[in-house]
Design an enzyme around this catalytic site. Structure first.
Site, PDB file in Angstrom:
ATOM      1  N   ASN A   1      13.708  -0.626   7.939  1.00 43.90           N
ATOM      2  CA  ASN A   1      12.672  -0.549   6.891  1.00 43.90           C
ATOM      3  C   ASN A   1      12.692   0.794   6.161  1.00 43.90           C
ATOM      4  OD1 ASN A   1      11.526   1.036   8.999  1.00 43.90           O
ATOM      5  ND2 ASN A   1       9.513   0.738   8.090  1.00 43.90           N
TER       6      ASN A   1
ATOM      7  N   LYS B   1      14.508  -6.828   5.330  1.00 45.85           N
ATOM      8  CA  LYS B   1      14.698  -5.843   6.406  1.00 45.85           C
ATOM      9  C   LYS B   1      15.969  -6.086   7.222  1.00 45.85           C
ATOM     10  CE  LYS B   1       9.822  -4.736   6.974  1.00 45.85           C
ATOM     11  NZ  LYS B   1       8.694  -4.555   7.898  1.00 45.85           N
TER      12      LYS B   1
ATOM     13  N   ARG C   1       6.324 -20.527  19.136  1.00 43.24           N
ATOM     14  CA  ARG C   1       6.410 -21.950  18.772  1.00 43.24           C
ATOM     15  C   ARG C   1       7.854 -22.430  18.867  1.00 43.24           C
ATOM     16  NH1 ARG C   1       4.812 -23.405  12.662  1.00 43.24           N
ATOM     17  NH2 ARG C   1       6.454 -21.882  12.306  1.00 43.24           N
TER      18      ARG C   1
ATOM     19  N   THR D   1      11.090  -3.753   2.462  1.00 40.01           N
ATOM     20  CA  THR D   1      10.100  -4.642   3.048  1.00 40.01           C
ATOM     21  C   THR D   1      10.557  -6.089   2.908  1.00 40.01           C
ATOM     22  OG1 THR D   1       7.730  -5.098   3.202  1.00 40.01           O
ATOM     23  CG2 THR D   1       8.586  -4.703   0.982  1.00 40.01           C
TER      24      THR D   1
ATOM     25  N   PHE E   1       0.839  -1.205   0.000  1.00 38.49           N
ATOM     26  CA  PHE E   1       0.000   0.000   0.000  1.00 38.49           C
ATOM     27  C   PHE E   1       0.873   1.254   0.000  1.00 38.49           C
ATOM     28  CE2 PHE E   1      -2.687  -2.835   2.862  1.00 38.49           C
ATOM     29  CZ  PHE E   1      -3.564  -3.203   1.850  1.00 38.49           C
ATOM     30  N   SER E   2       2.182   1.083   0.220  1.00 43.85           N
ATOM     31  CA  SER E   2       3.045   2.248   0.462  1.00 43.85           C
ATOM     32  C   SER E   2       3.096   3.249  -0.696  1.00 43.85           C
ATOM     33  CB  SER E   2       4.456   1.781   0.824  1.00 43.85           C
ATOM     34  OG  SER E   2       4.401   1.080   2.033  1.00 43.85           O
TER      35      SER E   2
HETATM   36  P1  NAP Z   1       8.412 -13.551  10.692  1.00 41.70           P
HETATM   37  O1  NAP Z   1       9.737 -12.995  11.036  1.00 41.70           O
HETATM   38  O2  NAP Z   1       8.289 -14.526   9.598  1.00 41.70           O
HETATM   39  O3  NAP Z   1       7.792 -14.218  12.050  1.00 41.70           O
HETATM   40  C1  NAP Z   1       6.592 -14.962  12.001  1.00 41.70           C
HETATM   41  C2  NAP Z   1       6.209 -15.408  13.413  1.00 41.70           C
HETATM   42  O4  NAP Z   1       4.979 -16.149  13.300  1.00 41.70           O
HETATM   43  C3  NAP Z   1       7.215 -16.351  14.077  1.00 41.70           C
HETATM   44  O5  NAP Z   1       7.184 -16.140  15.461  1.00 41.70           O
HETATM   45  C4  NAP Z   1       6.643 -17.744  13.739  1.00 41.70           C
HETATM   46  O6  NAP Z   1       6.974 -18.746  14.677  1.00 41.70           O
HETATM   47  C5  NAP Z   1       5.157 -17.458  13.849  1.00 41.70           C
HETATM   48  N1  NAP Z   1       4.393 -18.436  13.076  1.00 41.70           N
HETATM   49  C6  NAP Z   1       4.208 -18.432  11.725  1.00 41.70           C
HETATM   50  N2  NAP Z   1       3.447 -19.500  11.371  1.00 41.70           N
HETATM   51  C7  NAP Z   1       3.175 -20.184  12.521  1.00 41.70           C
HETATM   52  C8  NAP Z   1       2.414 -21.349  12.816  1.00 41.70           C
HETATM   53  N3  NAP Z   1       1.789 -22.036  11.880  1.00 41.70           N
HETATM   54  N4  NAP Z   1       2.335 -21.771  14.121  1.00 41.70           N
HETATM   55  C9  NAP Z   1       2.964 -21.059  15.104  1.00 41.70           C
HETATM   56  N5  NAP Z   1       3.688 -19.942  14.887  1.00 41.70           N
HETATM   57  C10 NAP Z   1       3.795 -19.505  13.607  1.00 41.70           C
HETATM   58  O7  NAP Z   1       7.392 -12.377  10.322  1.00 41.70           O
HETATM   59  P2  NAP Z   1       7.399 -10.856  10.822  1.00 41.70           P
HETATM   60  O8  NAP Z   1       8.168 -10.031   9.864  1.00 41.70           O
HETATM   61  O9  NAP Z   1       7.758 -10.810  12.254  1.00 41.70           O
HETATM   62  O10 NAP Z   1       5.868 -10.467  10.608  1.00 41.70           O
HETATM   63  C11 NAP Z   1       4.868 -11.103  11.370  1.00 41.70           C
HETATM   64  C12 NAP Z   1       3.506 -10.493  11.114  1.00 41.70           C
HETATM   65  O11 NAP Z   1       3.492  -9.120  11.523  1.00 41.70           O
HETATM   66  C13 NAP Z   1       3.105 -10.434   9.628  1.00 41.70           C
HETATM   67  O12 NAP Z   1       2.547 -11.612   9.209  1.00 41.70           O
HETATM   68  C14 NAP Z   1       2.112  -9.279   9.595  1.00 41.70           C
HETATM   69  O13 NAP Z   1       0.807  -9.752   9.826  1.00 41.70           O
HETATM   70  C15 NAP Z   1       2.537  -8.423  10.765  1.00 41.70           C
HETATM   71  N6  NAP Z   1       3.131  -7.145  10.308  1.00 41.70           N
HETATM   72  C16 NAP Z   1       2.400  -6.019  10.474  1.00 41.70           C
HETATM   73  C17 NAP Z   1       2.894  -4.793  10.073  1.00 41.70           C
HETATM   74  C18 NAP Z   1       2.067  -3.560  10.266  1.00 41.70           C
HETATM   75  O14 NAP Z   1       2.500  -2.472   9.839  1.00 41.70           O
HETATM   76  N7  NAP Z   1       0.909  -3.659  10.899  1.00 41.70           N
HETATM   77  C19 NAP Z   1       4.182  -4.707   9.507  1.00 41.70           C
HETATM   78  C20 NAP Z   1       4.928  -5.893   9.343  1.00 41.70           C
HETATM   79  C21 NAP Z   1       4.368  -7.102   9.745  1.00 41.70           C
HETATM   80  P3  NAP Z   1       8.367 -19.593  14.527  1.00 41.70           P
HETATM   81  O15 NAP Z   1       9.440 -18.680  15.036  1.00 41.70           O
HETATM   82  O16 NAP Z   1       8.131 -20.775  15.360  1.00 41.70           O
HETATM   83  O17 NAP Z   1       8.509 -19.903  13.057  1.00 41.70           O
END
Ligand code: NAP
Length: 295
Positions: free
Chosen positions: A96, A75, A161, A71, A25-26
């Site tokens: 970012n 990052k 997890r 993004t 969306f940026s």
């Molecule tokens: P990430 O580094 O890939 O981390 C994903 C997290 O989700 C890890 O803790 C992972 O656990 C857990 N996870 C994923 N699938 C799982 C499953 N099936 N069961 C249990 N745990 C699971 O992603 P990230 O960059 O931190 O982003 C995470 C979320 O933040 C995004 O999906 C998005 O919805 C949100 N976000 C929001 C914004 C915003 O501006 N609002 C910006 C960026 C991201 P493990 O460590 O065990 O794999």
């Protein structure tokens, strides 16, 4: 698309790099802010393959962009090509937003700043002296954990997890900021106890995000308590199953939309040096919501 004669030889350029990038969306957010303020700036998405990341950064610098967003999935990887990352970004392990000043690149993390601003605005409180549980231990969890530790949280419990990743975040906080963090796996009873007695709960996992709207990051052994403050960083859907459960228990809830918006506002201020007034921010939020509802 009609860009008339708006782009001239003087127009400044900002980019966003990532892969995929089509969903972002940026571009619309930043271009609508520039249009609203009459700033001669254009924001363009660039899809970059992993093996081309370094060349892409060199190219953006050579083309004299004034800055760019980074993004997923870059990052963390981007940090090695930046000349000066802020101390916070180094602790968060993610950048970012990059500003280019005369060929020198400066790296910032505005995701955590955006989270903090939107949380305070929507919940009407801050992190000082609060007991906080973070679900998840990915990039967003680390950035948020560092930010709320800096902003005075009393206790931060990371539940994930993969326990080793939760431990890594707790160690970063305990060794670099203040010794207030603990880490648990999803099936550890101590995590459930910490959850029950916490003031604030933040979901940073991707579980419950579109299209898996019926999924929840925690099973029923974790029960929300009335009065807890619950934030989900997911913004699609606007109300995840996790937030729905919290709402039923009379918790105060908010989704990640404000975080997404404010990370963009802070980035814009970094690149342009323009401090947006409350009025400008309100107007930008209105056009942002219009953009999203037309997606
Ligand atoms: P990430 O580094 O890939 O981390 C994903 C997290 O989700 C890890 O803790 C992972 O656990 C857990 N996870 C994923 N699938 C799982 C499953 N099936 N069961 C249990 N745990 C699971 O992603 P990230 O960059 O931190 O982003 C995470 C979320 O933040 C995004 O999906 C998005 O919805 C949100 N976000 C929001 C914004 C915003 O501006 N609002 C910006 C960026 C991201 P493990 O460590 O065990 O794999």
């Amino acid at each position: 698309m009609n860009i008339d004669n708006k782009i001239t030889g003087k127009t400044k350029i900002i980019g966003i790099i990532g892969n995929p990038i089509e969903h972002s969306f940026s571009p619309q957010l930043h271009n609508s802010i520039s249009e609203h303020l009459g700033v001669d700036l254009v924001y363009i998405p660039f899809k970059v393959e992993k093996k081309e990341l370094e060349s892409a950064v060199k190219g953006l610098k050579a083309l004299n962009l004034i800055g760019f967003n980074v993004t997923l999935p870059y990052k963390r990887d981007i940090m090695k090509y930046i000349d000066d990352n802020t101390k916070e970004a180094l602790l968060m392990g993610a950048v970012n937003t990059v500003k280019n000043i005369d060929g020198r690149l400066y790296g910032y993390n505005t995701d955590a700043e955006g989270f903090s601003k939107s949380f305070k605005e929507e919940m009407g409180t801050n992190f000082k002296d609060k007991k906080i549980v973070i679900i998840g231990a990915g990039g967003v969890a680390r950035a948020i954990a560092v930010k709320i530790a800096i902003e005075g949280a009393k206790k931060i419990c990371v539940i994930n997890r993969t326990l080793s990743k939760a431990n890594d975040i707790s160690e970063i906080i305990n060794n670099n900021i203040t010794s207030i963090s603990e880490a648990y796996g999803l099936d550890d009873k101590k995590g459930i106890t910490a959850f029950n007695s916490s003031d604030i709960i933040i979901n940073t996992t991707s579980i419950g995000m579109h299209p898996d709207k019926l999924k929840c990051p925690l099973d029923d052994s974790f029960e929300f308590q009335s009065g807890q403050i619950v934030y989900d960083t997911i913004y699609n859907p606007l109300k995840t199953k996790f937030l729905g459960k919290a709402e039923k228990k009379s918790c105060k809830i908010a989704n990640g939309m404000g975080m997404l918006f404010y990370q963009g506002i802070y980035a814009y201020e970094i690149w342009t040096g323009i401090k947006l007034t409350d009025e400008m921010i309100k107007d930008s939020y209105k056009s942002f919501i219009t953009i999203l509802s037309n997606k």
